[in-house]
Scaffold this active site. Structure first.
Site, PDB file in Angstrom:
ATOM      1  N   THR A 142       0.869  -1.184   0.000  1.00 31.89           N
ATOM      2  CA  THR A 142       0.000   0.000   0.000  1.00 31.89           C
ATOM      3  C   THR A 142       0.902   1.228   0.000  1.00 31.89           C
ATOM      4  OG1 THR A 142      -0.011   0.083   2.388  1.00 31.89           O
ATOM      5  CG2 THR A 142      -1.762  -1.183   1.366  1.00 31.89           C
ATOM      6  N   GLU A 181      -5.684  -4.133  -0.837  1.00 31.82           N
ATOM      7  CA  GLU A 181      -5.992  -5.294   0.022  1.00 31.82           C
ATOM      8  C   GLU A 181      -7.096  -6.167  -0.563  1.00 31.82           C
ATOM      9  OE1 GLU A 181      -5.541  -2.206   0.988  1.00 31.82           O
ATOM     10  OE2 GLU A 181      -4.552  -2.074   2.938  1.00 31.82           O
ATOM     11  N   LYS A 199     -15.499  15.895  11.848  1.00 30.05           N
ATOM     12  CA  LYS A 199     -16.545  15.755  12.855  1.00 30.05           C
ATOM     13  C   LYS A 199     -16.867  17.134  13.410  1.00 30.05           C
ATOM     14  CE  LYS A 199     -17.943  11.798  15.388  1.00 30.05           C
ATOM     15  NZ  LYS A 199     -17.631  10.674  16.207  1.00 30.05           N
ATOM     16  N   TRP A 228     -20.870  13.783  11.460  1.00 30.10           N
ATOM     17  CA  TRP A 228     -19.908  13.650  10.383  1.00 30.10           C
ATOM     18  C   TRP A 228     -20.282  14.506   9.173  1.00 30.10           C
ATOM     19  CZ3 TRP A 228     -19.212   7.588  10.169  1.00 30.10           C
ATOM     20  CH2 TRP A 228     -18.411   7.192  11.252  1.00 30.10           C
TER      21      TRP A 228
END
Ligand code: ADP
Length: 539
Positions: free
Chosen positions: A185, A331, A439, A444
């Site tokens: 990654t 992944e 936040k 959110w």
């Protein structure tokens, strides 16, 4: 009692054998440092993969050993994909856009034995060569032997090396769970982590990805993977080519050059191209400026980050292409979800509602299961409103990172780190990365939604939204726009554009202009860097 079917192993060797037998004459066109235009067939590639396998054997490379590549998309890289993986070793594709320190880290972490590299990456490797202690051979992917003159006996060139070996190789019988590819990654937080793919994962992934409601690739397609072969196996396209018999066009180091891409698409008759929005943005500008219509290109696969709406509209409405919006991760080999408006009833929705649906990341392909949970681990309803942490599982999802027993999946699910919403039709929409979420007053705010709304403005091609500390609301959104010429939109112009497109309380508190929004090695906006730049910002 078990079922009574054959225990046939799903290996890359089975894909190679199929390609060799059924699709031997299919063409692969490449640009390389030593060829402006190179043409060969799948059969040529597999013969040379056998030469690679013989070369590796001569260097005493054993089953499971890692052999690295630092290379662009071309026929030689494809030979290495098959030659390394089918001989039982692991092809470790390294992203050359990584910082040299990260290249150093991952070569050592993987204990790479040999590195095959393109000519343009010689300096990158030379800079860290002394520290790459596991590497016994550096093989430069060229026919020009002069590029390694004076470099010592560890260095050689590909054509000279494989040329002396046989085009026949006794491919071993591998277990489908044996490893074959390794990709790290990009490591925007901490060191990169390696994902070691098994043969089985990649075969099943290839079968799922070519299906009609996924990439929809068949024999008569001509495919241009703009996504680099060092990034999650070019989304599996080199395997799809051998499995389906489509023609392949590989643009070498020119994958981000819109002029070259446009020419290749027209000259070679490309029907499907796959890549990240950054490249499609460059291509759109080139096509608009030169009034080019890419009539042969029917399908545009987009993934890696969300496709900005204006770009989606341009390719859909003005270039008459079907946009196949895909979401996935290193992944996940990488395919997770894909968006085609499939259901008949959706095709009857009005244009606006259909478009909103198309911008979502789509439904999981068979093989991938999705799960949404809140911070307490409770399931979140698939109602198109509530957001949660997205978990996945399936046969091509990572179970364990390479060399990292300390990082574990919980309860058999992999936490993607994405925050998303799933609607009642199963269409998933990414609203943020968990580390990028804003936040405000305990609620959110989706930075992605604000960015998309902003990028639908004709004067804005790239915009990022980050959370900045706020004394009353904890965090408030700061909008960062990449400057484009002299014109800067005023705050009033921005809010008037965003009004009606996002919730009122999501309105960014301020705008900042930058010359360039930093990008990660895999072409995503580097929010971590932006947060560092604006760390002391106050509204
Ligand atoms: P990296 O090495 O940069 O982490 P990945 O390809 O593994 O590269 O990144 C995966 C992440 O990219 C996903 O978790 C998601 O946040 C983002 N991503 C991928 N595809 C999309 C998409 N179509 N829309 C929005 N975000 C996406």
């Amino acid at each position: 009692m078990l079922g009574s079917m054959m225990n046939y192993q799903l290996t890359l060797t089975s894909i190679m054998k199929h390609g060799k037998q059924i699709n031997p004459h299919k063409e692969v066109v490449s640009i390389t440092s030593d060829h402006d235009e190179h043409r060969c067939t799948l059969s040529d590639i597999f013969e040379r993969s056998a030469q690679v396998a013989n070369l590796l054997k001569a260097h005493d490379i054993k089953k499971g050993d890692r052999v690295a590549t630092l290379a662009w998309n071309d026929f030689r890289h494809m030979e290495l994909y098959y030659g390394i993986g089918c001989s039982g070793a692991v092809c470790h594709t390294i992203n050359p856009r990584l910082h040299p320190d990260q290249v150093n880290f991952i070569v050592n972490d993987a204990s790479d034995q040999v590195i095959f590299l393109d000519v343009m990456f010689i300096d990158l490797v030379k800079a860290v060569e002394a520290e790459l202690t596991s590497v016994k051979k550096f093989i430069v992917l060229t026919s020009d032997a002069s590029v390694v003159e004076g470099f010592g006996e560890k260095w050689s060139t590909y054509e000279a090396d494989i040329g002396s070996h046989s085009t026949e190789f006794n491919w071993p019988e591998l277990d489908e769970n044996d490893p074959c590819q390794l990709c790290y990654t990009s490591g925007t937080t901490g060191n990169p982590k390696g994902v070691q793919y098994s043969h089985r994962a990649l075969v099943l992934h290839t079968m799922a990805a070519i299906a009609p409601d996924a990439f929809s690739i068949g024999k008569n397609d001509c495919v241009l993977p703009v996504v680099p072969m060092f990034h999650v196996n070019a989304w599996g396209i080199p395997y799809m080519a051998a499995m389906t018999g489509c023609k392949l066009v590989l643009a070498g180091s020119k994958v981000a050059d819109p002029k070259v891409l446009s020419r290749l698409i027209q000259d070679e008759g490309v029907t499907l191209a796959a890549g990240v929005p950054t490249v499609w943005n460059l291509l759109a500008q080139h096509l608009q400026e030169n009034k080019i219509s890419l009539t042969c290109l029917k399908k545009l696969v987009v993934g890696g980050t969300a496709m900005p709406p204006h770009l989606f509209r341009y390719f859909q409405d003005e270039q008459d292409m079907a946009i196949i919006h895909a979401w996935g991760m290193t992944e996940m080999s990488p395919l997770g979800t894909i968006n085609h408006i499939q259901a008949k009833e959706m095709l009857e929705w009005d244009d606006e509602a259909q478009f909103e649906q198309k911008l979502k990341q789509g439904v999981p392909v068979y093989g991938i299961e999705l799960k949404l949970i809140n911070d307490d681990g409770q399931d979140v309803a698939w109602d198109g409103k509530a957001s949660g942490n997205l978990l996945v599982r399936g046969p091509w999802v990572v179970d364990q990172y390479f060399n990292r027993p300390d990082v574990k999946n919980e309860n058999g699910w992999f936490d993607t780190g994405d925050i998303s919403i799933i609607d009642e039709h199963g269409y998933m929409k990414i609203t943020d990365r968990s580390k990028d979420v804003i936040k405000s007053g305990g609620e959110w705010i989706s930075s992605v939604d604000i960015e998309n709304a902003m990028m639908s403005h004709p004067e804005v091609s790239l915009a990022a939204v980050i959370g900045v500390v706020h004394p009353k609301w904890d965090e408030r959104p700061l909008l960062i726009i990449e400057r484009h010429g002299d014109k800067e939109l005023s705050y009033a112009e921005v809010t008037s554009h965003l009004t009606g497109k996002i919730a009122k309380w999501w309105m960014p508190d301020a705008i900042e202009y930058v010359d360039q929004i930093p990008m990660t090695a895999t072409g995503k906006m580097h929010k971590l860097k932006l947060r560092e730049t604006f760390t002391d910002y106050s509204f």
